[in-house]
Scaffold this active site. Structure first.
Site, PDB file in Angstrom:
ATOM      1  N   LYS A 135      -4.948  11.617  16.926  1.00  0.00           N
ATOM      2  CA  LYS A 135      -6.217  12.144  16.451  1.00  0.00           C
ATOM      3  C   LYS A 135      -6.324  11.883  14.944  1.00  0.00           C
ATOM      4  O   LYS A 135      -5.290  11.639  14.345  1.00  0.00           O
ATOM      5  CB  LYS A 135      -6.333  13.628  16.760  1.00  0.00           C
ATOM      6  CG  LYS A 135      -5.369  14.517  15.959  1.00  0.00           C
ATOM      7  CD  LYS A 135      -5.658  15.969  16.175  1.00  0.00           C
ATOM      8  CE  LYS A 135      -6.481  16.549  15.072  1.00  0.00           C
ATOM      9  NZ  LYS A 135      -5.739  16.866  13.849  1.00  0.00           N
ATOM     10  N   ASP A 184      -2.852  14.696  21.829  1.00  0.00           N
ATOM     11  CA  ASP A 184      -3.178  15.959  21.186  1.00  0.00           C
ATOM     12  C   ASP A 184      -1.841  16.687  21.227  1.00  0.00           C
ATOM     13  O   ASP A 184      -1.410  17.141  22.294  1.00  0.00           O
ATOM     14  CB  ASP A 184      -4.232  16.728  21.994  1.00  0.00           C
ATOM     15  CG  ASP A 184      -4.590  18.045  21.326  1.00  0.00           C
ATOM     16  OD1 ASP A 184      -3.668  18.736  20.864  1.00  0.00           O
ATOM     17  OD2 ASP A 184      -5.778  18.376  21.246  1.00  0.00           O
ATOM     18  N   HIS A 185      -1.161  16.771  20.088  1.00  0.00           N
ATOM     19  CA  HIS A 185       0.244  17.195  20.175  1.00  0.00           C
ATOM     20  C   HIS A 185       0.390  18.630  20.682  1.00  0.00           C
ATOM     21  O   HIS A 185       1.451  19.020  21.137  1.00  0.00           O
ATOM     22  CB  HIS A 185       0.982  16.978  18.855  1.00  0.00           C
ATOM     23  CG  HIS A 185       0.712  18.004  17.798  1.00  0.00           C
ATOM     24  ND1 HIS A 185      -0.410  17.983  17.012  1.00  0.00           N
ATOM     25  CD2 HIS A 185       1.410  19.088  17.395  1.00  0.00           C
ATOM     26  CE1 HIS A 185      -0.371  19.005  16.176  1.00  0.00           C
ATOM     27  NE2 HIS A 185       0.716  19.695  16.378  1.00  0.00           N
ATOM     28  N   GLY A 220       2.669   1.619  11.629  1.00  0.00           N
ATOM     29  CA  GLY A 220       2.698   2.718  10.645  1.00  0.00           C
ATOM     30  C   GLY A 220       4.125   3.231  10.536  1.00  0.00           C
ATOM     31  O   GLY A 220       4.353   4.426  10.334  1.00  0.00           O
ATOM     32  N   ALA A 221       5.084   2.280  10.670  1.00  0.00           N
ATOM     33  CA  ALA A 221       6.500   2.675  10.756  1.00  0.00           C
ATOM     34  C   ALA A 221       7.064   3.214   9.445  1.00  0.00           C
ATOM     35  O   ALA A 221       8.142   3.810   9.448  1.00  0.00           O
ATOM     36  CB  ALA A 221       7.327   1.474  11.221  1.00  0.00           C
ATOM     37  N   HIS A 280      -7.147  20.841  19.481  1.00  0.00           N
ATOM     38  CA  HIS A 280      -6.101  21.782  19.910  1.00  0.00           C
ATOM     39  C   HIS A 280      -6.672  23.062  20.536  1.00  0.00           C
ATOM     40  O   HIS A 280      -6.190  23.532  21.559  1.00  0.00           O
ATOM     41  CB  HIS A 280      -5.223  22.186  18.720  1.00  0.00           C
ATOM     42  CG  HIS A 280      -4.692  21.031  17.931  1.00  0.00           C
ATOM     43  ND1 HIS A 280      -4.342  19.841  18.508  1.00  0.00           N
ATOM     44  CD2 HIS A 280      -4.447  20.883  16.601  1.00  0.00           C
ATOM     45  CE1 HIS A 280      -3.904  19.012  17.570  1.00  0.00           C
ATOM     46  NE2 HIS A 280      -3.964  19.623  16.405  1.00  0.00           N
ATOM     47  N   LYS A 284      -6.470  27.895   7.503  1.00  0.00           N
ATOM     48  CA  LYS A 284      -5.377  27.576   6.575  1.00  0.00           C
ATOM     49  C   LYS A 284      -5.205  28.757   5.631  1.00  0.00           C
ATOM     50  O   LYS A 284      -6.157  29.495   5.373  1.00  0.00           O
ATOM     51  CB  LYS A 284      -5.743  26.342   5.741  1.00  0.00           C
ATOM     52  CG  LYS A 284      -6.024  25.093   6.558  1.00  0.00           C
ATOM     53  CD  LYS A 284      -4.780  24.294   6.787  1.00  0.00           C
ATOM     54  CE  LYS A 284      -5.070  22.979   7.483  1.00  0.00           C
ATOM     55  NZ  LYS A 284      -3.919  22.477   8.246  1.00  0.00           N
ATOM     56  N   LEU A 333       4.294  10.289   9.847  1.00  0.00           N
ATOM     57  CA  LEU A 333       4.430  10.701  11.245  1.00  0.00           C
ATOM     58  C   LEU A 333       5.672  10.056  11.873  1.00  0.00           C
ATOM     59  O   LEU A 333       6.445  10.711  12.577  1.00  0.00           O
ATOM     60  CB  LEU A 333       3.177  10.318  12.047  1.00  0.00           C
ATOM     61  CG  LEU A 333       3.209  10.769  13.501  1.00  0.00           C
ATOM     62  CD1 LEU A 333       3.051  12.286  13.602  1.00  0.00           C
ATOM     63  CD2 LEU A 333       2.120  10.088  14.313  1.00  0.00           C
ATOM     64  N   ALA A 334       5.856   8.746  11.581  1.00  0.00           N
ATOM     65  CA  ALA A 334       7.013   8.041  12.129  1.00  0.00           C
ATOM     66  C   ALA A 334       8.296   8.716  11.645  1.00  0.00           C
ATOM     67  O   ALA A 334       9.222   8.970  12.429  1.00  0.00           O
ATOM     68  CB  ALA A 334       6.973   6.578  11.699  1.00  0.00           C
ATOM     69  N   ASP A 369     -10.734  19.436  12.630  1.00  0.00           N
ATOM     70  CA  ASP A 369      -9.289  19.228  12.550  1.00  0.00           C
ATOM     71  C   ASP A 369      -8.552  19.972  13.659  1.00  0.00           C
ATOM     72  O   ASP A 369      -7.561  19.474  14.195  1.00  0.00           O
ATOM     73  CB  ASP A 369      -8.795  19.709  11.169  1.00  0.00           C
ATOM     74  CG  ASP A 369      -7.326  19.407  10.942  1.00  0.00           C
ATOM     75  OD1 ASP A 369      -6.918  18.261  11.198  1.00  0.00           O
ATOM     76  OD2 ASP A 369      -6.582  20.319  10.511  1.00  0.00           O
TER      77      ASP A 369
HETATM   78  C1  BG6 Z   1      -2.753  18.907  13.071  1.00  0.00           C
HETATM   79  C2  BG6 Z   1      -3.760  19.223  12.005  1.00  0.00           C
HETATM   80  O1  BG6 Z   1      -3.368  18.294  14.168  1.00  0.00           O
HETATM   81  O2  BG6 Z   1      -2.132  20.119  13.496  1.00  0.00           O
HETATM   82  C3  BG6 Z   1      -3.103  19.945  10.835  1.00  0.00           C
HETATM   83  O3  BG6 Z   1      -4.341  18.013  11.549  1.00  0.00           O
HETATM   84  C4  BG6 Z   1      -2.339  21.165  11.316  1.00  0.00           C
HETATM   85  O4  BG6 Z   1      -4.070  20.315   9.861  1.00  0.00           O
HETATM   86  C5  BG6 Z   1      -1.415  20.803  12.472  1.00  0.00           C
HETATM   87  O5  BG6 Z   1      -1.587  21.670  10.224  1.00  0.00           O
HETATM   88  C6  BG6 Z   1      -0.799  22.049  13.085  1.00  0.00           C
HETATM   89  O6  BG6 Z   1       0.165  21.680  14.024  1.00  0.00           O
HETATM   90  P1  BG6 Z   1       1.403  22.608  14.336  1.00  0.00           P
HETATM   91  O7  BG6 Z   1       2.108  21.943  15.470  1.00  0.00           O
HETATM   92  O8  BG6 Z   1       2.227  22.663  13.083  1.00  0.00           O
HETATM   93  O9  BG6 Z   1       0.864  23.962  14.661  1.00  0.00           O
END
Ligand code: BG6
Length: 515
Positions: free
Chosen positions: A161, A190-191, A21-22, A253, A354, A26-27, A248
């Site tokens: 995810k 999970d960032h 997916g380069a 998160h 949102k 996201l990349a 989502d």
């Molecule tokens: C993602 C969601 O995992 O996290 C998005 O899919 C969301 O919808 C995003 O906007 C929020 O991440 P952060 O780091 O900007 O708070």
């Protein structure tokens, strides 16, 4: 084997990083800039190579140009990129590949072996799939078929995810991946777990004498987790309309942050011990027994037309790729209980949405009011103490305490003792993706989600989704740019609490170092 591993001192071994997916978003926004930051900080072994993989044809030069532009636009160290560029760029190659074509994978294998020989890389391969999850299974399988997993070193799979849509689909996906990769080879991102202040929760709790002894239902009245966003669904309407806020943000998160707050001290600070404790929290979440209970504890809502003060904002149903009759929630708030000895009776309130007025992620731990405070409590309405952890975009924490108002004889006011991390580190706080790629390259699983965590989180969330699917509980509305539906306030009011204002909210009068 992991017994005495100290990941902080563990060097990153030489490896080839494959970015599937380069040519994707996201990349561009996160992965290439993160790899450059790691390189710039000396956190990557000299013996590394990156192969960008995507369907689109691209020459090596074009691909390197893409990487350059992405770092210029999004990198933390963009200012010195030109000086470092030539040496850095030669580690990057591109492979145009149809992921269903085994021969393509065989060619990729040859290309990999040549690079491994050139940089004396000991056969370690890290496959980062920045792809739609439907493709994880087939890419894993073709990696195996094409001989990509037959190198002399380790293989690791890093995936993004959403991991499934519900427990059933997640289990199916996991099964497909498990035919090729073992659990210990899989790194599920999970960032939020890569964010500095989320990782800091552990340290704040376990390294401070004045928090851990109070960290229980005797002293804590409630915990509030807010994850508010100003953005709408942008160009992700197709994905989002299918997923909604619960899947989502909630399943991953929000529940992950809750586990970091609620977990027991692990027996050792090792990845599996920490993940064991997190999964225990998820297992202790009180399941909602009926649709009535879901309706009583969870509020869902969707934004209608509104304004952010300077601009009109469209309703969710008018967004691109969203069904004009959609009933997908763009907001949810819930009241949860962790049924164990430490937390029995303490509500955890979580909310996300949102098109709210500010972008912020914050955890508030509200302590119980002082009992029997006959001396000061009779004359004053004392506010409870708070510990507020600011995760995003401001990073830091403060403790709210009561103190005498300067100059007055007897007035008491709440004041904040604060630590503003953003003010010290500024924009140079490492990005979540830097930390996570670095950890995956070193084999540290701590901040990645294990399968049992994912599965337990899904089984909790599925009950809510199921009840909504059966049309139990109304879908509320809130104007874009507002703080969500009033029903979310009522969730706390029935327990005698209220949402504490978060950073950027008008009523947030707390002293917070701004510069
Ligand atoms: C993602 C969601 O995992 O996290 C998005 O899919 C969301 O919808 C995003 O906007 C929020 O991440 P952060 O780091 O900007 O708070």
């Amino acid at each position: 084997m992991a017994e005495n591993l100290n990941f902080d001192t563990l060097n990153t071994p030489g490896a080839v990083f494959f970015i599937f997916g380069a040519t994707g978003d996201l990349a561009k926004r996160k992965l290439f800039p993160a790899i450059y930051s790691l390189y710039r900080e000396g956190k990557l072994s000299e013996d590394f190579a990156v192969i960008g993989v995507a369907r689109r044809p691209r020459t090596q030069d074009e691909f390197r140009q893409d990487v350059y532009s992405s770092i210029q636009e999004f990198g933390r160290y963009r200012s010195d990129l030109n000086a470092e560029w030539d040496a850095f760029a030669q580690h990057f190659e591109y492979k145009s590949l149809d992921i269903n074509d085994i021969d393509g994978f065989r060619e990729l294998r040859e290309q990999t072996e040549q690079l491994e020989a050139k940089y004396e890389i000991p056969g370690n391969r890290l496959f980062y799939l920045a792809l739609a999850p439907e493709l994880f299974g087939s890419v894993s399988f073709n990696l195996m078929k094409g001989g990509m997993l037959d190198g002399a070193g380790w293989n690791r799979l890093v995936i993004e995810k959403p991991f499934g849509y519900d427990l059933e689909s997640a289990a199916k996906l996991n099964e497909e991946i498990n035919q090729v990769f073992k659990e210990e080879e899989i790194y599920r991102i999970d960032h939020y777990l890569g964010k500095e202040m989320v990782q800091n929760i552990e340290v704040i709790r376990f390294a401070n004498a004045f928090f851990e002894p109070l960290w229980n239902n005797k002293h804590i009245a409630n915990v509030q987790i807010t994850l508010s966003e100003t953005v709408g669904v942008e160009e992700r309407g197709g994905y989002y309309d299918h997923a909604g806020a619960l899947r989502d943000m909630g399943q991953n998160h929000m529940l992950q942050m809750l586990t970091m707050i609620a977990m027991e001290p692990p027996s050792r600070l090792l990845p599996e011990d920490i993940r064991d404790e997190k999964v225990k929290v998820l297992r202790s979440l009180r399941p909602y027994a009926s649709s009535e209970e879901v309706a009583d504890h969870v509020v869902r809502a969707q934004y209608t037309k509104g304004s952010n003060g300077s601009k009109e904002l469209p309703a969710y149903r008018e967004e691109d790729k969203v069904n004009p009759e959609s009933n997908t929630e763009t907001y949810f708030a819930a009241r949860l209980f962790v049924d164990n000895f430490r937390w029995a009776g303490v509500p955890f309130y979580i909310r996300t949405g949102k098109r709210l007025p500010v972008k912020t992620t914050e955890v508030v731990v509200e302590f119980k009011r002082m009992p029997g405070n006959v001396y000061l409590g009779q004359k004053h309405s004392l506010e409870p103490n708070l510990l507020v952890i600011r995760v995003n975009p401001m990073e830091g924490l403060y403790v709210k305490i009561n103190a005498k108002k300067p100059g007055s004889e007897s007035e008491i006011e709440p004041v904040a003792m604060d630590f503003c991390q953003s003010c010290l580190v500024g924009i140079n706080s490492p990005e979540a993706y830097e930390r996570l790629i670095h950890d995956a390259a070193r084999g540290d699983h701590t901040y990645f989600t294990r399968w049992d965590e994912v599965a337990t989180a899904w089984s909790f969330v599925d009950k809510i989704a199921q009840s909504w699917r059966d049309n139990q509980g109304p879908l509320e509305n809130y104007p874009a740019g507002s703080w969500g539906p009033q029903q979310a306030d009522a969730l706390l009011e029935k327990d005698g609490f209220h949402w504490w204002p978060v950073n950027g909210q008008d009523e947030d009068k707390v002293i917070w170092t701004k510069s």
